[in-house]
Design an enzyme around this catalytic site. Structure first.
Site, PDB file in Angstrom:
ATOM      1  N   TYR A 142       0.827  -1.212   0.000  1.00 42.49           N
ATOM      2  CA  TYR A 142       0.000   0.000   0.000  1.00 42.49           C
ATOM      3  C   TYR A 142       0.863   1.265   0.000  1.00 42.49           C
ATOM      4  O   TYR A 142       0.415   2.314  -0.447  1.00 42.49           O
ATOM      5  CB  TYR A 142      -0.889   0.041   1.248  1.00 42.49           C
ATOM      6  CG  TYR A 142      -2.199  -0.689   1.146  1.00 42.49           C
ATOM      7  CD1 TYR A 142      -2.277  -2.002   0.706  1.00 42.49           C
ATOM      8  CD2 TYR A 142      -3.386  -0.062   1.526  1.00 42.49           C
ATOM      9  CE1 TYR A 142      -3.482  -2.661   0.650  1.00 42.49           C
ATOM     10  CE2 TYR A 142      -4.601  -0.718   1.472  1.00 42.49           C
ATOM     11  CZ  TYR A 142      -4.651  -2.013   1.026  1.00 42.49           C
ATOM     12  OH  TYR A 142      -5.854  -2.664   0.973  1.00 42.49           O
ATOM     13  N   LYS A 188       3.484 -15.270   1.748  1.00 46.18           N
ATOM     14  CA  LYS A 188       3.653 -15.962   0.463  1.00 46.18           C
ATOM     15  C   LYS A 188       5.152 -16.197   0.301  1.00 46.18           C
ATOM     16  O   LYS A 188       5.784 -15.769  -0.669  1.00 46.18           O
ATOM     17  CB  LYS A 188       3.045 -15.094  -0.665  1.00 46.18           C
ATOM     18  CG  LYS A 188       2.957 -15.780  -2.013  1.00 46.18           C
ATOM     19  CD  LYS A 188       1.913 -16.878  -2.117  1.00 46.18           C
ATOM     20  CE  LYS A 188       1.997 -17.575  -3.456  1.00 46.18           C
ATOM     21  NZ  LYS A 188       1.080 -18.749  -3.553  1.00 46.18           N
ATOM     22  N   ASP A 220      -2.679 -18.139  -0.036  1.00 48.75           N
ATOM     23  CA  ASP A 220      -3.694 -18.821  -0.853  1.00 48.75           C
ATOM     24  C   ASP A 220      -4.338 -19.965  -0.062  1.00 48.75           C
ATOM     25  O   ASP A 220      -5.560 -20.134  -0.055  1.00 48.75           O
ATOM     26  CB  ASP A 220      -3.114 -19.306  -2.198  1.00 48.75           C
ATOM     27  CG  ASP A 220      -1.788 -20.044  -2.059  1.00 48.75           C
ATOM     28  OD1 ASP A 220      -1.201 -20.048  -0.960  1.00 48.75           O
ATOM     29  OD2 ASP A 220      -1.329 -20.632  -3.074  1.00 48.75           O
ATOM     30  N   ASP A 244      -6.287  -7.194   4.281  1.00 50.68           N
ATOM     31  CA  ASP A 244      -7.439  -6.538   3.652  1.00 50.68           C
ATOM     32  C   ASP A 244      -8.322  -7.586   2.997  1.00 50.68           C
ATOM     33  O   ASP A 244      -9.539  -7.628   3.201  1.00 50.68           O
ATOM     34  CB  ASP A 244      -6.940  -5.518   2.611  1.00 50.68           C
ATOM     35  CG  ASP A 244      -8.083  -4.819   1.912  1.00 50.68           C
ATOM     36  OD1 ASP A 244      -9.011  -4.379   2.615  1.00 50.68           O
ATOM     37  OD2 ASP A 244      -8.057  -4.722   0.667  1.00 50.68           O
ATOM     38  N   ASP A 248     -12.150  -9.337   4.562  1.00 51.26           N
ATOM     39  CA  ASP A 248     -13.432  -9.323   3.837  1.00 51.26           C
ATOM     40  C   ASP A 248     -13.965 -10.750   3.709  1.00 51.26           C
ATOM     41  O   ASP A 248     -15.155 -11.003   3.886  1.00 51.26           O
ATOM     42  CB  ASP A 248     -13.266  -8.742   2.417  1.00 51.26           C
ATOM     43  CG  ASP A 248     -13.590  -7.264   2.347  1.00 51.26           C
ATOM     44  OD1 ASP A 248     -13.254  -6.541   3.305  1.00 51.26           O
ATOM     45  OD2 ASP A 248     -14.168  -6.821   1.328  1.00 51.26           O
TER      46      ASP A 248
HETATM   47  C1  IPM Z   1     -10.324  -1.379   4.454  1.00 52.01           C
HETATM   48  C2  IPM Z   1     -10.582  -0.725   3.111  1.00 52.01           C
HETATM   49  C3  IPM Z   1      -9.427   0.216   2.790  1.00 52.01           C
HETATM   50  C4  IPM Z   1      -8.152  -0.613   2.733  1.00 52.01           C
HETATM   51  C5  IPM Z   1      -9.599   1.050   1.500  1.00 52.01           C
HETATM   52  C6  IPM Z   1     -10.884   1.829   1.499  1.00 52.01           C
HETATM   53  C7  IPM Z   1      -8.425   1.949   1.243  1.00 52.01           C
HETATM   54  O1  IPM Z   1     -10.761  -1.683   2.140  1.00 52.01           O
HETATM   55  O2  IPM Z   1     -10.200  -0.657   5.457  1.00 52.01           O
HETATM   56  O3  IPM Z   1     -10.271  -2.601   4.509  1.00 52.01           O
HETATM   57  O4  IPM Z   1      -7.848  -1.214   1.701  1.00 52.01           O
HETATM   58  O5  IPM Z   1      -7.454  -0.661   3.751  1.00 52.01           O
HETATM   59 MG    MG Z   2     -10.892  -3.668   2.862  1.00 52.73          MG
END
Ligand code: IPM
Ligand code: MG
Length: 356
Positions: A142, A188, A220, A244, A248
């Site tokens: 990032y 990885k 993975d 990240d 999710d």
């Molecule tokens: C998160 C979001 C952020 C990230 C984005 C909006 C920059 O997806 O907080 O998980 O990737 O960190």
């Molecule tokens: Mg995110």
């Protein structure tokens, strides 16, 4: 009475709706719990671009530094997608995390028994899941340099220093030592040099925590194992981008990404935010689930303000709302008593919390 300064950043999309509900819940318990919250609002993301021309105004950083904690909603939306990267809402959030030096992002994932049918996964796989993703937040791909575009190529750099790895690994081991004492470090290392350094450094840090067991998993495989058998995990230690993605994924264990809170800590002022985004497609319709943000406010009380009793009230009130059958649309299944709006859910939780 104790008074805490809270910097509120609503952001874009559903940000305003969900932050307002978290404030409603906080206000329902603060005075009775012996403290007052003094909120100041600041702009970030698209909302800041529209007013100030930049995604992260200096006042926002100053205000956050001066506060006891930051409560943040979400940023981003199609309207700003065509801007140069530096001016996009997401860049504002990344700069903000960096400016506050919140290198450690804690994302707890648990499954409310009441919502066992809201998940797309089988109940026997997810019942009792309780894991914590410890995501490095201010480094990795990032932020790595060089980055950019040249001719027909574009590039980013995944970079970690030993010190950066050490400090996040320590957080993971500390967290694990208060939980089930297992760290699974995700990398990885079969392909990436930066991951080999990550693995070697985590091994070093582990020596200081003989009570905590350490395992390593390629990212993975981790993505697959999270769905195959999520109960094997206690603390998952990850770099920025792997955390990240995996968080999710992990949110679907709980049934909806609208449920998961997070705390970004380690620096001057901590940031509390839901793990989900600004969901422009449902913004303004009153259907967003405010629970992730309300739970983030709970984490704020627990970690930054040390108001443990009040934090527990929020957690209990969320559980009660769910066990009484209240559902926003994202978690409504056949056992929902009532499908409620964003603000109804906030009011129900606030009402329960105020009676605890
Ligand atoms: C998160 C979001 C952020 C990230 C984005 C909006 C920059 O997806 O907080 O998980 O990737 O960190
Ligand atoms: Mg995110």
């Amino acid at each position: 009475m104790k008074k805490y300064k809270i910097a509120l950043i609503k952001g874009d999309g559903i940000g305003a709706e969900i932050v307002e509900e978290a404030v409603k819940v906080l206000d329902s318990i603060s005075v009775n719990s012996g403290f007052e919250l003094d909120y100041k609002e600041y702009l970030m993301g698209g909302a800041a671009i529209d007013v100030e021309g930049v995604p992260l105004p200096d006042e926002t950083i100053k205000g956050a530094m001066d506060a006891d904690a930051v409560l943040f909603g979400a940023i981003g939306g199609e309207k700003w997608d065509s801007l140069p990267r530096e001016l996009r809402p997401e860049s504002g959030l990344l700069k903000f995390r960096k400016a506050l030096n919140v290198y450690s992002n804690l994302r707890p994932v648990s499954v409310y028994d009441e919502l066992i049918n809201a998940s797309t996964l089988k109940s026997e796989i997810i019942r009792g899941v309780d894991l914590m993703v410890v995501r490095e937040l201010t480094g990795g791909i990032y932020f790595g340099e060089p980055r950019g575009r040249e001719g027909d190529k574009a590039f980013n750099t995944m970079v970690y220093s030993i010190d950066e790895i050490k400090r996040i690994a320590k957080v993971a081991f500390e967290v694990a030592s208060k939980r089930r004492k297992k760290v699974c470090s995700v990398d990885k290392a079969n392909v990436l040099d930066v991951s080999q350094l990550w693995r070697d450094t985590v091994e070093e840090v582990a020596k200081d925590y003989p009570d905590v067991s350490l395992s390593h998993m390629y990212v993975d495989n981790a993505a697959m194992q999270l769905i195959r058998d999520p109960k094997q995990f206690d603390v998952m230690l990850t770099g920025n981008i792997f955390g990240d993605i995996l968080s999710d994924e992990a949110s679907m264990l709980s049934g909806s990404i609208g449920l998961l809170p997070s705390a970004s800590i380690g620096g001057n002022t901590a940031i509390y935010e839901p793990i989900h985004g600004s969901a422009p497609d449902i913004a303004g319709q009153g259907v967003a689930n405010p629970i992730a943000t309300i739970a983030s406010a709970g984490m704020m009380l627990r970690y930054s303000l040390n108001e443990i009793e009040a934090a527990t009230k929020i957690e209990e009130a969320i559980k009660k709302a769910l066990s009484d059958g209240y559902r926003t649309q994202d978690i409504a299944s056949f056992d929902a008593k009532e499908v409620c709006s964003t603000s109804e859910m906030g009011s129900i939780i606030a009402n329960f919390a105020s009676k605890l």
